[in-house]
Design a protein around this motif. Structure first.
Motif, PDB file in Angstrom:
ATOM      1  N   ALA A  74      -5.369  -3.185   9.607  1.00  0.00           N
ATOM      2  CA  ALA A  74      -6.687  -3.357   8.982  1.00  0.00           C
ATOM      3  C   ALA A  74      -6.541  -3.630   7.489  1.00  0.00           C
ATOM      4  O   ALA A  74      -7.246  -4.484   6.929  1.00  0.00           O
ATOM      5  CB  ALA A  74      -7.546  -2.115   9.217  1.00  0.00           C
ATOM      6  N   LEU A  75      -5.622  -2.941   6.830  1.00  0.00           N
ATOM      7  CA  LEU A  75      -5.437  -3.149   5.398  1.00  0.00           C
ATOM      8  C   LEU A  75      -4.790  -4.492   5.095  1.00  0.00           C
ATOM      9  O   LEU A  75      -5.137  -5.128   4.099  1.00  0.00           O
ATOM     10  CB  LEU A  75      -4.633  -2.001   4.788  1.00  0.00           C
ATOM     11  N   PHE A  76      -3.865  -4.952   5.928  1.00  0.00           N
ATOM     12  CA  PHE A  76      -3.310  -6.286   5.733  1.00  0.00           C
ATOM     13  C   PHE A  76      -4.437  -7.312   5.792  1.00  0.00           C
ATOM     14  O   PHE A  76      -4.481  -8.243   4.996  1.00  0.00           O
ATOM     15  CB  PHE A  76      -2.235  -6.610   6.775  1.00  0.00           C
ATOM     16  N   GLY A  77      -5.361  -7.135   6.735  1.00  0.00           N
ATOM     17  CA  GLY A  77      -6.496  -8.049   6.853  1.00  0.00           C
ATOM     18  C   GLY A  77      -7.462  -7.923   5.687  1.00  0.00           C
ATOM     19  O   GLY A  77      -7.869  -8.921   5.092  1.00  0.00           O
ATOM     20  N   ALA A  78      -7.828  -6.686   5.343  1.00  0.00           N
ATOM     21  CA  ALA A  78      -8.799  -6.453   4.272  1.00  0.00           C
ATOM     22  C   ALA A  78      -8.265  -6.898   2.912  1.00  0.00           C
ATOM     23  O   ALA A  78      -9.023  -7.350   2.053  1.00  0.00           O
ATOM     24  CB  ALA A  78      -9.174  -4.972   4.222  1.00  0.00           C
ATOM     25  N   ARG A  79      -6.962  -6.775   2.721  1.00  0.00           N
ATOM     26  CA  ARG A  79      -6.348  -7.158   1.441  1.00  0.00           C
ATOM     27  C   ARG A  79      -5.900  -8.612   1.423  1.00  0.00           C
ATOM     28  O   ARG A  79      -5.253  -9.054   0.483  1.00  0.00           O
ATOM     29  CB  ARG A  79      -5.145  -6.256   1.138  1.00  0.00           C
ATOM     30  N   ALA A  80      -6.233  -9.343   2.490  1.00  0.00           N
ATOM     31  CA  ALA A  80      -5.905 -10.771   2.595  1.00  0.00           C
ATOM     32  C   ALA A  80      -4.418 -11.035   2.390  1.00  0.00           C
ATOM     33  O   ALA A  80      -4.032 -11.951   1.667  1.00  0.00           O
ATOM     34  CB  ALA A  80      -6.752 -11.594   1.630  1.00  0.00           C
ATOM     35  N   ALA A  81      -3.576 -10.227   3.033  1.00  0.00           N
ATOM     36  CA  ALA A  81      -2.130 -10.408   2.971  1.00  0.00           C
ATOM     37  C   ALA A  81      -1.707 -11.215   4.201  1.00  0.00           C
ATOM     38  O   ALA A  81      -1.673 -10.695   5.308  1.00  0.00           O
ATOM     39  CB  ALA A  81      -1.426  -9.054   2.944  1.00  0.00           C
ATOM     40  N   PRO A  82      -1.415 -12.498   4.030  1.00  0.00           N
ATOM     41  CA  PRO A  82      -1.127 -13.366   5.168  1.00  0.00           C
ATOM     42  C   PRO A  82       0.227 -13.064   5.820  1.00  0.00           C
ATOM     43  O   PRO A  82       1.212 -12.796   5.132  1.00  0.00           O
ATOM     44  CB  PRO A  82      -1.137 -14.762   4.550  1.00  0.00           C
ATOM     45  N   ILE A  83       0.249 -13.121   7.142  1.00  0.00           N
ATOM     46  CA  ILE A  83       1.469 -12.854   7.909  1.00  0.00           C
ATOM     47  C   ILE A  83       1.870 -14.136   8.639  1.00  0.00           C
ATOM     48  O   ILE A  83       1.067 -14.721   9.357  1.00  0.00           O
ATOM     49  CB  ILE A  83       1.235 -11.740   8.956  1.00  0.00           C
ATOM     50  N   GLU A  84       3.106 -14.549   8.453  1.00  0.00           N
ATOM     51  CA  GLU A  84       3.615 -15.722   9.164  1.00  0.00           C
ATOM     52  C   GLU A  84       4.332 -15.315  10.438  1.00  0.00           C
ATOM     53  O   GLU A  84       4.116 -15.901  11.494  1.00  0.00           O
ATOM     54  CB  GLU A  84       4.565 -16.502   8.265  1.00  0.00           C
ATOM     55  N   ARG A  85       5.222 -14.324  10.322  1.00  0.00           N
ATOM     56  CA  ARG A  85       6.008 -13.859  11.471  1.00  0.00           C
ATOM     57  C   ARG A  85       6.159 -12.356  11.398  1.00  0.00           C
ATOM     58  O   ARG A  85       6.172 -11.769  10.315  1.00  0.00           O
ATOM     59  CB  ARG A  85       7.425 -14.447  11.434  1.00  0.00           C
ATOM     60  N   VAL A  86       6.313 -11.749  12.595  1.00  0.00           N
ATOM     61  CA  VAL A  86       6.621 -10.330  12.690  1.00  0.00           C
ATOM     62  C   VAL A  86       7.840 -10.194  13.588  1.00  0.00           C
ATOM     63  O   VAL A  86       7.809 -10.577  14.757  1.00  0.00           O
ATOM     64  CB  VAL A  86       5.443  -9.510  13.259  1.00  0.00           C
ATOM     65  N   LEU A  87       8.927  -9.666  13.020  1.00  0.00           N
ATOM     66  CA  LEU A  87      10.135  -9.359  13.777  1.00  0.00           C
ATOM     67  C   LEU A  87      10.191  -7.852  13.957  1.00  0.00           C
ATOM     68  O   LEU A  87       9.769  -7.108  13.064  1.00  0.00           O
ATOM     69  CB  LEU A  87      11.387  -9.818  13.029  1.00  0.00           C
ATOM     70  N   SER A  88      10.718  -7.391  15.086  1.00  0.00           N
ATOM     71  CA  SER A  88      10.745  -5.955  15.340  1.00  0.00           C
ATOM     72  C   SER A  88      12.042  -5.518  16.002  1.00  0.00           C
ATOM     73  O   SER A  88      12.620  -6.245  16.810  1.00  0.00           O
ATOM     74  CB  SER A  88       9.576  -5.561  16.252  1.00  0.00           C
ATOM     75  N   SER A  89      12.438  -4.307  15.672  1.00  0.00           N
ATOM     76  CA  SER A  89      13.460  -3.596  16.425  1.00  0.00           C
ATOM     77  C   SER A  89      12.988  -3.537  17.878  1.00  0.00           C
ATOM     78  O   SER A  89      11.784  -3.581  18.150  1.00  0.00           O
ATOM     79  CB  SER A  89      13.592  -2.177  15.856  1.00  0.00           C
ATOM     80  N   ARG A  90      13.899  -3.397  18.808  1.00  0.00           N
ATOM     81  CA  ARG A  90      13.533  -3.319  20.226  1.00  0.00           C
ATOM     82  C   ARG A  90      13.059  -1.926  20.626  1.00  0.00           C
ATOM     83  O   ARG A  90      12.604  -1.731  21.748  1.00  0.00           O
ATOM     84  CB  ARG A  90      14.713  -3.736  21.092  1.00  0.00           C
ATOM     85  N   TYR A  91      13.146  -0.950  19.730  1.00  0.00           N
ATOM     86  CA  TYR A  91      12.693   0.410  20.034  1.00  0.00           C
ATOM     87  C   TYR A  91      11.169   0.414  20.163  1.00  0.00           C
ATOM     88  O   TYR A  91      10.462  -0.239  19.390  1.00  0.00           O
ATOM     89  CB  TYR A  91      13.120   1.381  18.935  1.00  0.00           C
ATOM     90  N   CYS A  92      10.672   1.180  21.131  1.00  0.00           N
ATOM     91  CA  CYS A  92       9.234   1.190  21.435  1.00  0.00           C
ATOM     92  C   CYS A  92       8.383   1.584  20.232  1.00  0.00           C
ATOM     93  O   CYS A  92       7.299   1.032  20.040  1.00  0.00           O
ATOM     94  CB  CYS A  92       8.957   2.104  22.623  1.00  0.00           C
TER      95      CYS A  92
END
Length: 182
Positions: A74-92
């Protein structure tokens, strides 16, 4: 004694708020790499029967952790912080943080998994993460959801659960540009 503790607390609060504001300013501009520690979890260590493909055998997000992940998104959206990609560890716990926060399926990136104990394997993991960071040239932000020990090994910074560390390559390592606490 109580006055001393209160004074120390009051001096620390503006520093955290300032660090968070500076971090958001960077993220609004885009083009940065964010090392995000997974949100709050239910325990401290994975059980002996750990299986990377079975969330029931892992430490998982707590109810508060799920709320925290939602707040991150919600804060990434509200603060207008654009996301191009999200990479993640395989841990749940990392996958769930990414899925809840960014409402999309993250790209699995095994080098973001907990660091291997074998020094050669650990070095290979860190090198793979550094290669990915150095190669990033997007105009929006790259978010890498990972674990405490990985972020410490890469930056020397010890983030809280759900804290973001904004970095850029510098020489053989990374320079911390800012931090955002959720």
């Amino acid at each position: 004694m109580i006055r001393l503790l209160l004074a120390v607390f009051l001096l620390a609060v503006p520093t955290v708020a300032h660090a968070t504001d500076a971090g958001w300013a960077l993220l609004r501009d885009g083009g940065h790499v964010v090392l995000l520690r997974h949100a709050l979890v239910t325990g401290t260590a994975d059980p002996a029967n750990f299986d990377i493909d079975n969330c029931a055998t892992q430490v998982n997000l707590s109810a508060r952790g799920k709320q925290q992940a939602s707040k991150i998104g919600a804060l990434f959206g509200a603060r207008a912080a654009p996301i191009e990609r999200v990479l993640s560890s395989r841990y749940c716990r990392c996958l769930d943080t990414a899925r809840i926060a960014f409402e999309a399926e993250p790209e699995l990136f095994a080098p973001l998994d907990l660091l291997k104990s074998d020094p050669t394997e650990k070095a290979a993991q860190l090198d793979a993460v550094m290669k990915e960071i150095r190669a990033y040239s997007g105009s929006d932000n790259l978010v890498m959801v990972t674990h405490l020990e990985n972020i410490v090994a890469l930056t020397g910074v010890s983030p809280r659960e759900g804290e973001a560390v904004v970095v850029e390559p510098q020489g053989d390592g990374l320079r911390v540009l800012g931090r955002v606490t959720f």
